[in-house]
Write a protein that holds these residues in place. Structure first.
Motif, PDB file in Angstrom:
ATOM      1  N   PHE A   1       0.808  -1.219   0.000  1.00 30.72           N
ATOM      2  CA  PHE A   1       0.000   0.000   0.000  1.00 30.72           C
ATOM      3  C   PHE A   1       0.844   1.274   0.000  1.00 30.72           C
ATOM      4  CE2 PHE A   1      -2.686   3.262   2.014  1.00 30.72           C
ATOM      5  CZ  PHE A   1      -3.817   3.155   1.239  1.00 30.72           C
ATOM      6  N   THR A   2       1.944   1.272   0.745  1.00 30.92           N
ATOM      7  CA  THR A   2       2.674   2.524   0.963  1.00 30.92           C
ATOM      8  C   THR A   2       3.851   2.721   0.029  1.00 30.92           C
ATOM      9  OG1 THR A   2       4.172   1.590   2.634  1.00 30.92           O
ATOM     10  CG2 THR A   2       2.052   2.425   3.405  1.00 30.92           C
ATOM     11  N   VAL A   3       4.343   1.673  -0.603  1.00 29.82           N
ATOM     12  CA  VAL A   3       5.508   1.806  -1.491  1.00 29.82           C
ATOM     13  C   VAL A   3       5.017   2.310  -2.842  1.00 29.82           C
ATOM     14  CG1 VAL A   3       7.408   0.602  -2.621  1.00 29.82           C
ATOM     15  CG2 VAL A   3       6.768   0.004  -0.276  1.00 29.82           C
ATOM     16  N   THR A   4       5.310   3.564  -3.149  1.00 32.07           N
ATOM     17  CA  THR A   4       4.756   4.208  -4.347  1.00 32.07           C
ATOM     18  C   THR A   4       5.817   4.932  -5.162  1.00 32.07           C
ATOM     19  OG1 THR A   4       4.238   6.184  -3.046  1.00 32.07           O
ATOM     20  CG2 THR A   4       2.493   4.522  -3.271  1.00 32.07           C
ATOM     21  N   ASP A   5       7.051   4.420  -5.167  1.00 33.06           N
ATOM     22  CA  ASP A   5       8.100   5.060  -5.965  1.00 33.06           C
ATOM     23  C   ASP A   5       7.696   5.116  -7.430  1.00 33.06           C
ATOM     24  OD1 ASP A   5      10.833   4.998  -4.077  1.00 33.06           O
ATOM     25  OD2 ASP A   5       9.334   3.498  -3.575  1.00 33.06           O
ATOM     26  N   ALA A   6       8.288   6.057  -8.156  1.00 32.94           N
ATOM     27  CA  ALA A   6       7.894   6.291  -9.545  1.00 32.94           C
ATOM     28  C   ALA A   6       8.364   5.203 -10.492  1.00 32.94           C
ATOM     29  CB  ALA A   6       8.417   7.648 -10.012  1.00 32.94           C
TER      30      ALA A   6
END
Length: 497
Positions: A51-56
């Motif tokens: 849920f929280t890992v949102t790197d580009a």
């Protein structure tokens, strides 16, 4: 809510993948003979990783996932060892809050690591984990992260086919002017008060007040955004408790139906998160009730206490953003709207140069930036257009600004498409019109007088560029229309004058 578009079924696929990854993590933990506490800890770790890992980039996501244990394991050990030492435990928790919020200045990676560290401390209180369980907890979290990574990067690599959306660059600032610094101070102070009041309400379940305060500060910037998020969290929790009384209480912790309903809640969290914080919180609240049922402690009094702690946390967050180094909604609106207008100008200028024959000029990066910034503008203006906003005049003006900026983006995209056509022509009228767009943008984003447009002698051309001129003329009209909602009336501006 139920008919919101889902391009490429991205939310659907992400939600189903989350269910698969978390189910795999919990299944492996159960097969390894871990305790229920360890299995739940592992499931929460997998949820956070997905849920929280949102790197580009996919590579960035993989690196952040590998770094999660570095943030989580020391905090997990600290929270477990200090569980019975109230003063040291509370002080340590607040330091984790401070560091976790401050870490957001390093972008998505710092954001994910800060959340993971906080939630490891939180889950230890939630599950009442003991020091003797620490090796088992480490193993469960490690297995969970491996399972989540395997599903995300190997079994169902959604991001390889659909790259995650980039995030606009953060607003500038140094020292206390940096929003992350202000938020770190605000969140720590709010959590300190919430912790104290929460312990008065319950010596065992005080952490829900702190958790509420923490999550209200996630993905918010201004005080308006934080206040709206606090209301939505309360609403979602209230609805979730009502659903929990009907769904979770009658189960009495029965393993199979509880596991199935937890899977439904996990899907709901991922599917609704991009659309509605209230609906996401409903799913979170029902899931928490189901987990309490598995632990054998769920009853009506606990659900009521959960609501009380939520109110405490929301009120503490609201007071903190209003009284401690407030970041005004107007200041954030001002910054993001100006950035959107400058992106309009940059894309227009690049398109004009491309039509004039400069093949190195490329408006597409500026168009992409405009789309990203407009998303942030919508978020910053959300408090003003909220149905419960009492400022009717500002609400109407904010809606008008959003509508006009969306139309500007459409004209910019059309102009960029014309500029990409190698057969498109150019004439002096287009240069003059683009200069007027630049002058209009400068007039909206700076307090000084607007520069006059230069005199441009029209040149006879056999094939003028009516499409390009039409888009630029549309931009001129829209920017002129933006002047009224952005610069009047005095004392209630969306963009400073």
């Amino acid at each position: 809510m139920f008919v919101a578009p889902d391009p490429g079924l991205l939310r659907l696929r992400t939600g189903l993948r989350a269910v698969l990854g978390i189910a795999l993590a919990v299944t492996v933990a159960e097969l390894a003979g871990f305790s229920l506490t360890a299995s739940i800890t592992g499931g929460l770790a997998a949820l956070l990783a997905l849920f929280t890992v949102t790197d580009a980039t996919v590579r960035g996501q993989a690196v952040t996932t590998l770094l999660l244990p570095l943030a989580g394991f020391p905090v997990l050990a600290l929270a477990t060892l200090l569980h019975d030492h109230t003063l040291l435990r509370d002080t340590s928790f607040l330091l984790v809050v401070l560091a976790g919020v401050y870490a957001r200045r390093w972008g998505p990676r710092g954001h994910a690591l800060g959340i993971f560290a906080f939630m490891n401390f939180f889950s230890t209180q939630f599950l009442h984990a003991l020091p003797a369980q620490l090796p088992e907890l480490y193993a469960a979290v490690g297995i969970a992260l491996a399972a989540a990574g395997a599903v995300r990067f190997a079994l169902w690599p959604i991001e390889r086919r659909t790259p995650p959306p980039a995030a606009p660059a953060p607003l500038p600032g140094t020292g206390l002017a940096r929003i992350t610094t202000r938020q770190a101070i605000q969140a720590t102070a709010a959590c300190a008060v919430a912790l104290g009041i929460g312990q008065v309400l319950s010596e065992d379940r005080w952490y829900w007040a702190v958790g509420t305060t923490w999550w209200i500060f996630v993905n918010t910037v201004s005080r308006g955004e934080t206040l709206v998020r606090g209301f939505r969290r309360f609403l979602g929790t209230l609805l979730g408790i009502a659903v929990g009384m009907v769904v979770a209480l009658p189960l009495h912790g029965a393993p199979l139906p509880t596991a199935l309903l937890v899977a439904v809640c996990v899907f709901g969290i991922f599917y609704t998160a991009p659309l509605s914080y209230s609906w996401m919180m409903l799913a979170v609240t029902v899931m928490a009730g189901l987990l309490y049922g598995l632990l054998g402690v769920l009853d009506t009094a606990l659900l009521v206490l959960r609501l009380e702690e939520t109110v405490v946390g929301a009120v503490c967050a609201a007071l903190a953003v209003l009284l401690i180094l407030p970041v005004t909604t107007h200041a954030i609106n001002d910054a993001w709207i100006q950035r959107a207008l400058r992106a309009v100008h940059a894309a227009t200028a690049a398109s004009e140069r491309r039509l004039a024959g400069d093949e190195a000029a490329d408006p597409s990066p500026h168009v992409a930036e405009l789309d990203l910034v407009l998303g942030r503008v919508r978020l910053s203006l959300a408090p003003l257009v909220h149905p419960l906003s009492p400022f009717r005049g500002r609400k109407a003006r904010a809606r008008k600004v959003l509508a006009l900026l969306d139309e500007c983006a459409a004209e910019v995209r059309g102009l960029a498409a014309v500029a990409a056509d190698p057969d498109a022509s150019h004439d002096a009228r287009l240069a003059a019109a683009c200069w007027r767009v630049e002058t209009a943008v400068e007039g909206l984003t700076s307090p000084g007088p607007a520069r006059p447009a230069p005199a441009v002698e029209p040149e006879p051309v056999a094939d003028p560029a009516p499409a390009a001129l039409g888009h630029v003329s549309g931009l001129e009209r829209l920017l002129a229309a933006l002047d009224e909602p952005l610069r009047t009336p005095p004392g209630s501006l969306l963009v400073r004058s």
